[in-house]
Motif scaffolding. Structure first.
Motif, PDB file in Angstrom:
ATOM      1  N   SER A  36       0.849  -1.186   0.000  1.00 58.35           N
ATOM      2  CA  SER A  36       0.000   0.000   0.000  1.00 58.35           C
ATOM      3  C   SER A  36       0.886   1.237   0.000  1.00 58.35           C
ATOM      4  CB  SER A  36      -0.920   0.004   1.226  1.00 58.35           C
ATOM      5  OG  SER A  36      -0.162   0.296   2.386  1.00 58.35           O
ATOM      6  N   LEU A  37       0.302   2.394  -0.240  1.00 60.36           N
ATOM      7  CA  LEU A  37       1.090   3.623  -0.262  1.00 60.36           C
ATOM      8  C   LEU A  37       1.557   4.052   1.122  1.00 60.36           C
ATOM      9  CD1 LEU A  37      -0.486   5.807  -3.069  1.00 60.36           C
ATOM     10  CD2 LEU A  37       1.324   4.104  -3.172  1.00 60.36           C
ATOM     11  N   THR A  38       1.067   3.376   2.150  1.00 62.50           N
ATOM     12  CA  THR A  38       1.575   3.633   3.502  1.00 62.50           C
ATOM     13  C   THR A  38       2.750   2.715   3.821  1.00 62.50           C
ATOM     14  OG1 THR A  38       0.023   2.075   4.505  1.00 62.50           O
ATOM     15  CG2 THR A  38      -0.694   4.384   4.342  1.00 62.50           C
ATOM     16  N   GLY A  39       3.091   1.847   2.865  1.00 59.66           N
ATOM     17  CA  GLY A  39       4.215   0.935   3.060  1.00 59.66           C
ATOM     18  C   GLY A  39       3.818  -0.420   3.622  1.00 59.66           C
ATOM     19  N   GLN A  40       2.545  -0.616   3.924  1.00 57.70           N
ATOM     20  CA  GLN A  40       2.069  -1.890   4.465  1.00 57.70           C
ATOM     21  C   GLN A  40       1.940  -2.916   3.350  1.00 57.70           C
ATOM     22  OE1 GLN A  40       0.219  -2.394   7.728  1.00 57.70           O
ATOM     23  NE2 GLN A  40       1.134  -0.541   8.539  1.00 57.70           N
ATOM     24  N   GLN A  41       2.414  -4.120   3.594  1.00 56.05           N
ATOM     25  CA  GLN A  41       2.256  -5.183   2.612  1.00 56.05           C
ATOM     26  C   GLN A  41       0.994  -5.964   2.933  1.00 56.05           C
ATOM     27  OE1 GLN A  41       5.853  -7.495   2.299  1.00 56.05           O
ATOM     28  NE2 GLN A  41       6.719  -5.994   0.898  1.00 56.05           N
ATOM     29  N   PHE A  42       0.312  -6.406   1.866  1.00 52.37           N
ATOM     30  CA  PHE A  42      -0.891  -7.219   2.046  1.00 52.37           C
ATOM     31  C   PHE A  42      -0.977  -8.219   0.907  1.00 52.37           C
ATOM     32  CE2 PHE A  42      -2.172  -3.616  -0.513  1.00 52.37           C
ATOM     33  CZ  PHE A  42      -3.039  -4.146  -1.450  1.00 52.37           C
ATOM     34  N   ARG A  43      -1.630  -9.342   1.214  1.00 51.35           N
ATOM     35  CA  ARG A  43      -1.839 -10.382   0.207  1.00 51.35           C
ATOM     36  C   ARG A  43      -3.148 -10.108  -0.501  1.00 51.35           C
ATOM     37  NH1 ARG A  43      -1.140 -16.106   2.219  1.00 51.35           N
ATOM     38  NH2 ARG A  43      -0.959 -16.444   0.000  1.00 51.35           N
ATOM     39  N   LEU A  44      -3.129 -10.211  -1.802  1.00 52.69           N
ATOM     40  CA  LEU A  44      -4.313  -9.931  -2.604  1.00 52.69           C
ATOM     41  C   LEU A  44      -5.353 -11.036  -2.491  1.00 52.69           C
ATOM     42  CD1 LEU A  44      -5.652  -8.023  -4.626  1.00 52.69           C
ATOM     43  CD2 LEU A  44      -4.506  -9.273  -6.437  1.00 52.69           C
ATOM     44  N   ALA A  45      -4.923 -12.273  -2.589  1.00 53.96           N
ATOM     45  CA  ALA A  45      -5.850 -13.401  -2.597  1.00 53.96           C
ATOM     46  C   ALA A  45      -6.600 -13.509  -1.277  1.00 53.96           C
ATOM     47  CB  ALA A  45      -5.093 -14.694  -2.871  1.00 53.96           C
ATOM     48  N   GLY A  46      -7.890 -13.737  -1.387  1.00 63.03           N
ATOM     49  CA  GLY A  46      -8.698 -13.975  -0.208  1.00 63.03           C
ATOM     50  C   GLY A  46      -9.224 -12.732   0.482  1.00 63.03           C
ATOM     51  N   GLN A  47      -8.665 -11.555   0.212  1.00 63.66           N
ATOM     52  CA  GLN A  47      -9.107 -10.353   0.910  1.00 63.66           C
ATOM     53  C   GLN A  47     -10.231  -9.619   0.198  1.00 63.66           C
ATOM     54  OE1 GLN A  47      -6.340  -7.586   2.434  1.00 63.66           O
ATOM     55  NE2 GLN A  47      -4.831  -9.118   2.959  1.00 63.66           N
ATOM     56  N   PHE A  48     -10.310  -9.764  -1.112  1.00 61.58           N
ATOM     57  CA  PHE A  48     -11.272  -8.985  -1.884  1.00 61.58           C
ATOM     58  C   PHE A  48     -12.187  -9.898  -2.686  1.00 61.58           C
ATOM     59  CE2 PHE A  48      -7.380  -6.509  -1.354  1.00 61.58           C
ATOM     60  CZ  PHE A  48      -7.888  -5.372  -0.759  1.00 61.58           C
ATOM     61  N   THR A  49     -12.806 -10.857  -2.016  1.00 62.82           N
ATOM     62  CA  THR A  49     -13.628 -11.833  -2.730  1.00 62.82           C
ATOM     63  C   THR A  49     -15.121 -11.594  -2.604  1.00 62.82           C
ATOM     64  OG1 THR A  49     -13.518 -13.325  -0.829  1.00 62.82           O
ATOM     65  CG2 THR A  49     -11.892 -13.661  -2.576  1.00 62.82           C
ATOM     66  N   GLU A  50     -15.546 -10.601  -1.819  1.00 64.71           N
ATOM     67  CA  GLU A  50     -16.978 -10.392  -1.643  1.00 64.71           C
ATOM     68  C   GLU A  50     -17.628  -9.728  -2.848  1.00 64.71           C
ATOM     69  OE1 GLU A  50     -14.750  -6.935  -0.150  1.00 64.71           O
ATOM     70  OE2 GLU A  50     -14.646  -9.029   0.414  1.00 64.71           O
ATOM     71  N   LYS A  51     -16.860  -9.069  -3.696  1.00 64.15           N
ATOM     72  CA  LYS A  51     -17.382  -8.478  -4.933  1.00 64.15           C
ATOM     73  C   LYS A  51     -16.271  -8.463  -5.969  1.00 64.15           C
ATOM     74  CE  LYS A  51     -16.936  -3.934  -2.736  1.00 64.15           C
ATOM     75  NZ  LYS A  51     -17.631  -2.728  -2.353  1.00 64.15           N
ATOM     76  N   PRO A  52     -16.631  -8.287  -7.247  1.00 60.47           N
ATOM     77  CA  PRO A  52     -15.592  -8.289  -8.284  1.00 60.47           C
ATOM     78  C   PRO A  52     -14.503  -7.249  -7.999  1.00 60.47           C
ATOM     79  CG  PRO A  52     -17.762  -8.355  -9.276  1.00 60.47           C
ATOM     80  CD  PRO A  52     -17.967  -8.105  -7.806  1.00 60.47           C
ATOM     81  N   LEU A  53     -13.318  -7.546  -8.491  1.00 58.38           N
ATOM     82  CA  LEU A  53     -12.141  -6.713  -8.262  1.00 58.38           C
ATOM     83  C   LEU A  53     -11.687  -6.117  -9.592  1.00 58.38           C
ATOM     84  CD1 LEU A  53      -9.885  -5.872  -6.257  1.00 58.38           C
ATOM     85  CD2 LEU A  53      -8.769  -8.047  -6.778  1.00 58.38           C
ATOM     86  N   LEU A  54     -11.618  -4.801  -9.657  1.00 60.98           N
ATOM     87  CA  LEU A  54     -11.133  -4.116 -10.850  1.00 60.98           C
ATOM     88  C   LEU A  54      -9.681  -3.730 -10.607  1.00 60.98           C
ATOM     89  CD1 LEU A  54     -12.120  -3.065 -13.645  1.00 60.98           C
ATOM     90  CD2 LEU A  54     -12.434  -0.842 -12.552  1.00 60.98           C
ATOM     91  N   LEU A  55      -8.788  -4.380 -11.336  1.00 59.89           N
ATOM     92  CA  LEU A  55      -7.357  -4.103 -11.226  1.00 59.89           C
ATOM     93  C   LEU A  55      -6.992  -3.128 -12.338  1.00 59.89           C
ATOM     94  CD1 LEU A  55      -6.088  -7.767 -10.753  1.00 59.89           C
ATOM     95  CD2 LEU A  55      -6.529  -6.073  -8.969  1.00 59.89           C
ATOM     96  N   VAL A  56      -6.545  -1.936 -11.951  1.00 63.29           N
ATOM     97  CA  VAL A  56      -6.184  -0.911 -12.923  1.00 63.29           C
ATOM     98  C   VAL A  56      -4.664  -0.751 -12.875  1.00 63.29           C
ATOM     99  CG1 VAL A  56      -6.520   1.484 -13.633  1.00 63.29           C
ATOM    100  CG2 VAL A  56      -8.386   0.244 -12.521  1.00 63.29           C
ATOM    101  N   PHE A  57      -3.978  -1.284 -13.875  1.00 59.90           N
ATOM    102  CA  PHE A  57      -2.524  -1.168 -13.948  1.00 59.90           C
ATOM    103  C   PHE A  57      -2.188   0.184 -14.565  1.00 59.90           C
ATOM    104  CE2 PHE A  57      -3.369  -5.665 -13.730  1.00 59.90           C
ATOM    105  CZ  PHE A  57      -2.376  -6.137 -12.899  1.00 59.90           C
ATOM    106  N   TRP A  58      -1.361   0.961 -13.869  1.00 61.20           N
ATOM    107  CA  TRP A  58      -1.056   2.324 -14.291  1.00 61.20           C
ATOM    108  C   TRP A  58       0.360   2.703 -13.868  1.00 61.20           C
ATOM    109  CZ3 TRP A  58      -0.449   6.805 -11.066  1.00 61.20           C
ATOM    110  CH2 TRP A  58      -0.407   6.495  -9.696  1.00 61.20           C
TER     111      TRP A  58
END
Length: 169
Positions: free
Chosen positions: A41-63
Motif C-alpha cells: 500500500s502507499l503507507t508501506g504496508q504489505q498485504f496479500r491480494l488473494a482472499g481479501q477482496f472476494t466479496e465483490k468483483p475486483l477491478l485491477l487498474v494497472f497504471w
C-alpha cells in the motif's frame, strides 16, 4: 519390420515427447493463482491480494506515474469508483516503482484519488496477467475469473467500458 519403419517410429516417439515438453502451460487467470502475490500500500504496508477482496468483483487498474494515458484515465476510474463502489472494488496497481515517487505523485494529484492504490513491488501480479502495456484494466470475479480486459485509455471508449462493467455485475 524394416529399418525405415523402426526409424520412423523412433522419430514419432521423440517428436511427441518434445511436443509435450515444449507446449506452454495453460494460463490460469484466477485469484487462486495469486496466493503468493503481495502488494504494498502507499503507507508501506504489505498485504496479500488473494482472499481479501472476494466479496465483490475486483477491478485491477494497472497504471504508472510516468504514463500520460494512465494519468489521463484517473478521473474516469474515479468516476467508476463513485458510481460502482458498492458493486466492485478498485485497486490501482503501479508496477515495480519506488514508493516515495508514487506517494509524491499522489500527494500532488488533485482531486485526491478515491480508490485504493498499491505497488506491485515484486512484479508478480504484473507477470501473472502478462501486463506489458499501460494502462490496462482487468475485472476479476470472486472466483478469480477474468470477466473483462481493457487495454489503453481513450475518452471515446468510456461508455463502452462502463457498459461492459455493468454487464458483468
Amino acid at each position: 519390420m524394416s529399418q525405415n519403419h523402426t526409424i520412423l517410429i523412433l522419430i514419432a516417439v521423440l517428436s511427441f515427447g518434445l511436443l509435450y515438453f515444449m507446449m506452454p502451460e495453460e494460463k490460469q487467470d484466477s485469484i487462486s493463482t495469486l496466493e503468493g502475490v503481495t502488494l504494498t500500500s502507499l503507507t508501506g504496508q504489505q498485504f496479500r491480494l488473494a482472499g481479501q477482496f472476494t466479496e465483490k468483483p475486483l477491478l485491477l487498474v494497472f497504471w504508472s506515474t510516468t504514463c500520460g494515458s494512465c494519468i489521463e484515465e484517473i478521473p474516469f476510474i474515479s468516476k467508476i469508483h463513485s458510481e460502482m463502489k458498492d458493486k466492485i472494488t478498485i485497486i490501482g496497481i503501479h508496477p515495480e516503482f519506488p514508493i516515495k515517487k508514487v506517494q509524491k505523485f499522489v500527494k500532488k494529484y488533485k482531486p485526491a484519488i478515491p480508490y485504493m492504490l498499491a505497488i506491485d513491488s515484486q512484479g508478480s501480479l504484473t507477470k501473472t496477467y502478462e501486463v506489458s502495456v499501460l494502462p490496462r484494466t482487468l475485472l476479476v470475479n470472486s472466483n478469480g475469473k477474468v470477466l473483462y480486459d481493457h487495454l489503453g485509455y481513450s475518452p471515446e471508449n468510456e461508455k463502452e467500458v462502463i457498459d461492459a462493467l455493468k454487464a458483468v455485475n
